[in-house]
Write a protein that holds these residues in place. Structure first.
Motif, PDB file in Angstrom:
ATOM      1  N   UNK A   1      -8.033  16.490  -3.946  1.00  0.00           N
ATOM      2  CA  UNK A   1      -8.983  15.668  -4.689  1.00  0.00           C
ATOM      3  C   UNK A   1      -8.292  14.687  -5.626  1.00  0.00           C
ATOM      4  N   UNK A   2      -7.015  14.920  -5.912  1.00  0.00           N
ATOM      5  CA  UNK A   2      -6.302  14.015  -6.810  1.00  0.00           C
ATOM      6  C   UNK A   2      -6.025  12.668  -6.161  1.00  0.00           C
ATOM      7  N   UNK A   3      -6.136  12.600  -4.849  1.00  0.00           N
ATOM      8  CA  UNK A   3      -5.921  11.328  -4.166  1.00  0.00           C
ATOM      9  C   UNK A   3      -7.188  10.484  -4.081  1.00  0.00           C
ATOM     10  N   UNK A   4      -8.326  11.055  -4.476  1.00  0.00           N
ATOM     11  CA  UNK A   4      -9.586  10.337  -4.307  1.00  0.00           C
ATOM     12  C   UNK A   4      -9.630   9.059  -5.134  1.00  0.00           C
TER      13      UNK A   4
ATOM     14  N   UNK B   1      -9.770   3.320  -5.055  1.00  0.00           N
ATOM     15  CA  UNK B   1      -9.370   2.027  -5.623  1.00  0.00           C
ATOM     16  C   UNK B   1      -8.709   1.141  -4.578  1.00  0.00           C
ATOM     17  N   UNK B   2      -7.876   1.731  -3.729  1.00  0.00           N
ATOM     18  CA  UNK B   2      -7.207   0.937  -2.701  1.00  0.00           C
ATOM     19  C   UNK B   2      -8.191   0.447  -1.643  1.00  0.00           C
ATOM     20  N   UNK B   3      -9.206   1.258  -1.355  1.00  0.00           N
ATOM     21  CA  UNK B   3     -10.190   0.839  -0.356  1.00  0.00           C
ATOM     22  C   UNK B   3     -11.084  -0.288  -0.867  1.00  0.00           C
ATOM     23  N   UNK B   4     -11.198  -0.424  -2.181  1.00  0.00           N
ATOM     24  CA  UNK B   4     -11.992  -1.524  -2.733  1.00  0.00           C
ATOM     25  C   UNK B   4     -11.307  -2.873  -2.557  1.00  0.00           C
TER      26      UNK B   4
ATOM     27  N   UNK C   1       0.829  -1.207   0.000  1.00  0.00           N
ATOM     28  CA  UNK C   1       0.000   0.000   0.000  1.00  0.00           C
ATOM     29  C   UNK C   1       0.862   1.254   0.000  1.00  0.00           C
ATOM     30  N   UNK C   2       1.875   1.258   0.853  1.00  0.00           N
ATOM     31  CA  UNK C   2       2.767   2.408   0.894  1.00  0.00           C
ATOM     32  C   UNK C   2       3.508   2.616  -0.404  1.00  0.00           C
TER      33      UNK C   2
ATOM     34  N   UNK D   1      -9.582   3.617   6.850  1.00  0.00           N
ATOM     35  CA  UNK D   1      -9.209   4.384   5.671  1.00  0.00           C
ATOM     36  C   UNK D   1     -10.310   5.272   5.139  1.00  0.00           C
ATOM     37  N   UNK D   2     -11.563   4.910   5.396  1.00  0.00           N
ATOM     38  CA  UNK D   2     -12.672   5.721   4.894  1.00  0.00           C
ATOM     39  C   UNK D   2     -12.754   7.081   5.590  1.00  0.00           C
TER      40      UNK D   2
END
Length: 428
Positions: free
Chosen positions: A68-71, A76-79, A5-6, A214-215
């Motif tokens: 907002x560019x990290x959204x 995707x990572x949270x999925x 993840x990192x 993470x949410x």
């Protein structure tokens, strides 16, 4: 899982092969050695150093978290299947490393080069960086309760100021409360107390991050419905004000500049006259967020450049918008000057018009001809050096006018010619 993840977030921020990191560290090293060899030294109080590093790091970290560019990457990572705590600390750790190494690192290099420091103070500055990252992440994760975060930050600042009260000058040494011989020991003890406070507060922030997932860092879209109204003609002014209302930090920066304009005569009271007025106008041209309208929205830039005649339809209203924002700050500054000091003349008003319009024209030309591209997240855009080209030019012009006030009519004439050239460039 935590390492993967990192690595995914790090490749987005530092590049696929982390090529951005050595380049940034090399530039920071050049800045450090350049200032160190020049021998320029400034005495900086410990509380100023602590608050400067902590506030700057926390502010940049907050901007990185709210980008907002990290959204897309975060969603995707949270999925994917993930462990809650490992995900949170890897995400915060990568953003914190990005903040410290690429943003605060430059400030850190400058402070090391221009001020005297001891190893214990060096450790304290590093602790301030870590504390700023952790506290910003913790407050952001519970931003729903914004008043709690505000009280928490205010309490930490008040505690630091209270512990370093002798460095602030609020309690002078000759007040009879303490003699000068024990100042060094008291200051050293206060620095240890501040370090202990930052350490305990960092542990408390880690405890908060330990309990969130993470949410908590994901920006949910508003569920409010908006009625789309059809209009026969587009209104750029409506878009400009909607742009400010949607970007609360840009609107806040404009309000802060107006507050600075209100308080600026208090700091310039001893140097009354035209010789110092241009410096105030130049300082008030630092409202850089409103000058990157195209850079912060690549889709808007593509649309504007694709349609015919947009250099005229967009640049002229945009220039007037920046001019009015700058002129509003200058008007507040002059009104405050008149109330506190008095003696505002027509020449001062002409100077306000010159600096407001000159800053607007240069900002629009720079944004239209050389927009900022290639930024990873919005924090890169907000701290890009190109944003400060126009304020630096304004400061140089302010210095020239302060040294030789007769230059102002000449500069007004040159500005008129520049405005004609700007209109010709837009209308061709």
């Amino acid at each position: 899982m935590m390492k993967m993840t990192g690595r995914a977030f790090a490749k987005k921020l530092f590049g696929a092969n982390y090529e951005r990191l050595p380049r940034t560290l090399f530039m920071e090293g050049i800045v450090f050695w350049g200032l160190y060899i020049a021998g320029f030294q400034v005495q900086i109080a410990s509380f100023v150093r602590i608050l400067m590093i902590s506030a700057f790091t926390a502010g940049v970290m907050w901007q990185a978290l709210s980008s907002k560019d990290n959204e897309v990457e975060l969603r995707a990572m949270l999925m994917l299947p993930h462990r809650r705590r490992e995900f949170v600390f890897s995400y915060v750790g990568v953003l914190g490393a990005y903040t410290v190494l690429t943003k605060t690192g430059l400030l850190f290099a400058v402070l090391l080069a221009v001020s005297a420091w001891k190893p214990v103070e060096l450790a304290g500055m590093i602790l301030c960086m870590i504390h700023g990252v952790l506290m910003a992440a913790a407050v952001y994760s519970v931003r729903k309760y914004w008043y709690v975060g505000g009280l928490w930050a205010a309490g930490i600042v008040a505690a630091i100021l209270f512990m370093t009260i002798y460095d602030t000058g609020i309690l002078p040494l000759n007040s009879g409360v303490v003699d000068s011989q024990s100042v060094d020991s008291i200051a050293f003890g206060n620095e240890l107390l501040v370090g202990l406070l930052l350490l305990v507060n960092s542990l408390f922030a880690i405890l908060i991050l330990w309990r969130v997932d993470g949410y908590a860092f994901y920006q949910w879209e508003s569920r409010k419905s908006h009625v789309v109204r059809q209009r026969k003609r587009a209104a750029l002014w409506r878009y400009f004000f909607r742009y400010l209302s949607c970007h609360k930090n840009y609107l806040l920066n404009t309000a802060v500049m107006w507050c600075v304009a209100l308080a600026l005569p208090c700091f310039l009271r001893e140097m009354a006259g035209l010789s110092v007025i241009p410096v105030g106008f130049a300082i008030l041209s630092l409202n850089t967020p409103i000058c990157i309208l195209l850079s912060c929205d690549p889709d808007l830039e593509q649309t504007v450049r694709f349609l015919p005649g947009q250099s005229r339809r967009f640049c002229i209203p945009y220039c007037l918008f920046i001019f009015l924002c700058n002129m509003a700050a200058d008007a507040i500054f002059l009104c405050s000057w008149q109330i506190q000091i008095g003696g505002v003349t027509v020449l001062m008003i002409a100077g306000a018009v010159f600096f407001a319009l000159q800053s607007a024209v240069l900002s629009v030309l720079l944004e239209w001809l050389y927009p900022i591209r290639g930024w990873k997240i919005e924090s890169d855009l907000w701290h890009h050096p190109r944003k400060y080209v126009v304020p630096v030019v304004m400061l140089l012009l302010a210095g020239a006018v302060s040294a030789c006030p007769v230059l102002l009519p000449v500069l007004l004439g040159l500005l008129a010619a520049e405005a004609v050239g700007f209109l010709f460039l837009c209308w061709r």
